[in-house]
Design an enzyme around this catalytic site. Structure first.
Site, PDB file in Angstrom:
ATOM      1  N   LYS A  57      31.466  34.995  61.606  1.00  0.00           N
ATOM      2  CA  LYS A  57      30.712  35.402  61.048  1.00  0.00           C
ATOM      3  C   LYS A  57      30.581  36.149  59.407  1.00  0.00           C
ATOM      4  O   LYS A  57      30.710  36.864  58.659  1.00  0.00           O
ATOM      5  CB  LYS A  57      29.103  35.263  61.150  1.00  0.00           C
ATOM      6  CG  LYS A  57      28.197  34.160  61.748  1.00  0.00           C
ATOM      7  CD  LYS A  57      27.076  34.065  62.138  1.00  0.00           C
ATOM      8  CE  LYS A  57      26.616  33.100  62.759  1.00  0.00           C
ATOM      9  NZ  LYS A  57      26.542  31.725  63.383  1.00  0.00           N
TER      10      LYS A  57
ATOM     11  N   GLU B 135      19.142  35.427  55.633  1.00  0.00           N
ATOM     12  CA  GLU B 135      17.936  34.355  56.226  1.00  0.00           C
ATOM     13  C   GLU B 135      18.614  33.709  57.173  1.00  0.00           C
ATOM     14  O   GLU B 135      19.366  33.438  57.795  1.00  0.00           O
ATOM     15  CB  GLU B 135      16.808  33.668  55.450  1.00  0.00           C
ATOM     16  CG  GLU B 135      17.801  31.873  55.898  1.00  0.00           C
ATOM     17  CD  GLU B 135      19.176  31.939  55.471  1.00  0.00           C
ATOM     18  OE1 GLU B 135      20.287  31.187  56.119  1.00  0.00           O
ATOM     19  OE2 GLU B 135      19.756  31.943  53.910  1.00  0.00           O
TER      20      GLU B 135
ATOM     21  N   SER C  18      35.334  30.109  67.940  1.00  0.00           N
ATOM     22  CA  SER C  18      34.431  30.844  66.982  1.00  0.00           C
ATOM     23  C   SER C  18      33.746  32.216  67.517  1.00  0.00           C
ATOM     24  O   SER C  18      33.294  33.355  66.358  1.00  0.00           O
ATOM     25  CB  SER C  18      33.520  29.969  65.844  1.00  0.00           C
ATOM     26  OG  SER C  18      32.593  29.666  67.236  1.00  0.00           O
TER      27      SER C  18
HETATM   28  C1  PLP Z   1      26.554  30.714  63.596  1.00  0.00           C
HETATM   29  C2  PLP Z   1      28.132  30.412  64.718  1.00  0.00           C
HETATM   30  C3  PLP Z   1      28.598  29.030  64.526  1.00  0.00           C
HETATM   31  C4  PLP Z   1      28.402  27.618  63.749  1.00  0.00           C
HETATM   32  O1  PLP Z   1      28.627  28.461  62.246  1.00  0.00           O
HETATM   33  P1  PLP Z   1      29.118  27.795  61.135  1.00  0.00           P
HETATM   34  O2  PLP Z   1      28.754  28.249  59.664  1.00  0.00           O
HETATM   35  O3  PLP Z   1      29.468  26.324  61.200  1.00  0.00           O
HETATM   36  O4  PLP Z   1      30.497  28.369  61.583  1.00  0.00           O
HETATM   37  C5  PLP Z   1      29.948  29.002  64.995  1.00  0.00           C
HETATM   38  N1  PLP Z   1      30.436  29.335  66.137  1.00  0.00           N
HETATM   39  C6  PLP Z   1      29.158  30.797  66.431  1.00  0.00           C
HETATM   40  C7  PLP Z   1      30.273  31.537  67.218  1.00  0.00           C
HETATM   41  C8  PLP Z   1      28.326  30.865  65.404  1.00  0.00           C
HETATM   42  O5  PLP Z   1      27.743  32.567  65.644  1.00  0.00           O
END
Ligand code: PLP
Length: 391
Positions: free
Chosen positions: A86, A108, A374
């Site tokens: 993020k 938000e 992610s």
């Molecule tokens: C917020 C988040 C997501 C989901 O958001 P996307 O916009 O689909 O990437 C996925 N993995 C993590 C670790 C997150 O914090």
């Protein structure tokens, strides 16, 4: 690709109050002006490298690969500052807001992760920050509320409607309409009215760019498959963009399959959603029979979202990318496999991508599979503990 200025195929657009069109125009103009601007990119690259920790490594998961007979590589976004991808987007957009002369940022948040990433970059850049959050979410995610406040953000708790993310979105949009001159609305995923999906995809595409370079330089060939979890779709589009023109690379997005395929018990917008407008754009949306936004469920707070970015809806319809749901229990299995075999605790969101590959490993025997990790799982430990106890 059939992308015109506002739409991805038939998806996207600007389904917002007329009063917001001029500010979306201003944002679009500024984005295209600065995205190739040398000063802007030098400052962003410096922060991505020295503040956030880019480039992130690509790691060959040897023990996991041996067990499942699939060559599994992980793009380590979990190693970034604040623990997830993020920060790539919040840094990019906050810097853009600064170049645009905006003094205030609003956002938000549902689970609080995007709120924390936004509060973090606002502290870094000295920008006034307000985060809207549904009161139910604020109750469930107390620690993230504390974090945001410590970082100097104002947290505005929204007490109407379902008291969750979609009501926080309404409150943020209302604030934006009133304060457009001073304020940038920092959207956290590849969703929202154009140009937001394009802006977020651009700032996240660094993931796919680095990963592609790694495979060309170090492995000598591209991966066969690229897999990422999909909430709003930002980490997925970020890694997909690196490979989208390589037709031989399969792109797979993994949605939250939750408890069952029944509406209300999952968050798989691409698998079970219908065309609809949510958060200012046309995409696939989970809705009730009469077209209300459906309630959603996932063990993972970051995937608990009834919509999805319009570019994914397009890639889904055209077949360039494939999307599958993975159930809560398979995601938790993915969490434990990576934790026990590699010593890496993945976020529950990312665990959906791991869970998908191990559950369907027979389909990928001998193949090279790149998974976008992610985020890291520390934030989810109490949820996993509760989940395991509940079984
Ligand atoms: C917020 C988040 C997501 C989901 O958001 P996307 O916009 O689909 O990437 C996925 N993995 C993590 C670790 C997150 O914090």
């Amino acid at each position: 690709m059939d992308y015109n200025k506002y739409f991805y195929g038939e998806y996207g657009g600007q389904f917002v109050a007329e009063t917001l069109i001029p500010v979306l125009d201003e944002l679009e103009e500024s984005f295209f002006k600065y995205k190739d601007n040398t000063d802007f990119n030098e400052e962003l690259d410096y922060l991505l490298k020295n503040y956030a920790g880019r480039p992130t490594p690509v790691y060959f998961a040897r023990r996991l690969s041996e067990k499942y007979k699939v060559k599994i590589y992980l793009k380590r976004e979990d190693l970034l500052h604040t623990g997830a991808h993020k920060i790539n987007n919040t840094l990019g957009q906050a810097l853009l807001a600064k170049y645009m002369g905006k003094r205030r940022i609003i956002a938000e948040t549902g689970a609080g992760q995007h709120g924390v990433a936004t509060a973090t970059v606002c502290a870094l850049l000295g920008i006034d920050c307000t985060v809207y959050m549904g009161s139910l979410d604020a109750e469930r995610q107390k620690i993230n509320v504390e974090r945001m406040k410590m970082l100097g953000a104002k947290v505005k708790v929204v007490d109407f409607g379902s008291k969750t993310l979609k009501d926080a979105v309404s409150a943020a949009l209302k604030d934006w309409v009133t304060n457009v001159d001073t304020t940038h609305y920092l959207i956290g995923s590849a969703v929202g009215p154009y140009p937001f999906p394009e802006i977020v995809a651009h700032f996240q595409s660094v993931i796919g760019k680095e990963a592609r370079e790694y495979f060309i330089d170090e492995i000598g060939k591209l991966p066969d498959v690229v897999v990422a979890c999909v909430g709003g779709g930002s980490n997925a589009i970020g890694i997909f963009r690196g490979f989208i023109n390589d037709e031989q690379v399969r792109l797979i997005g993994v949605e939250a399959g939750g408890l069952s395929d029944k509406i209300g018990e999952h968050a798989s917008s691409l698998n079970f959603g219908k065309k609809g407008v949510f958060q200012g754009c046309l995409s696939k949306v989970l809705q009730t029979e009469n077209g209300q936004i459906a309630t959603v469920h996932s063990v993972s707070a970051g995937l608990d979202y009834p919509g999805v970015g319009p570019e994914h809806a397009y890639l889904c319809d055209t077949g360039r990318a494939e999307y599958y749901p993975i159930k809560d229990k398979d995601a938790v299995d993915g969490f434990f496999e990576l934790t026990r075999l590699e010593g890496i605790l993945p976020a529950l969101e990312s665990s959906h991508a791991i869970g998908f590959v191990i559950k369907h490993s027979k389909d990928f025997l001998g193949k090279t599979v790149l998974i976008n990790l992610s985020g890291r799982g520390d934030k989810d430990l109490h949820i996993i503990e509760d989940y395991v106890r509940g079984l």
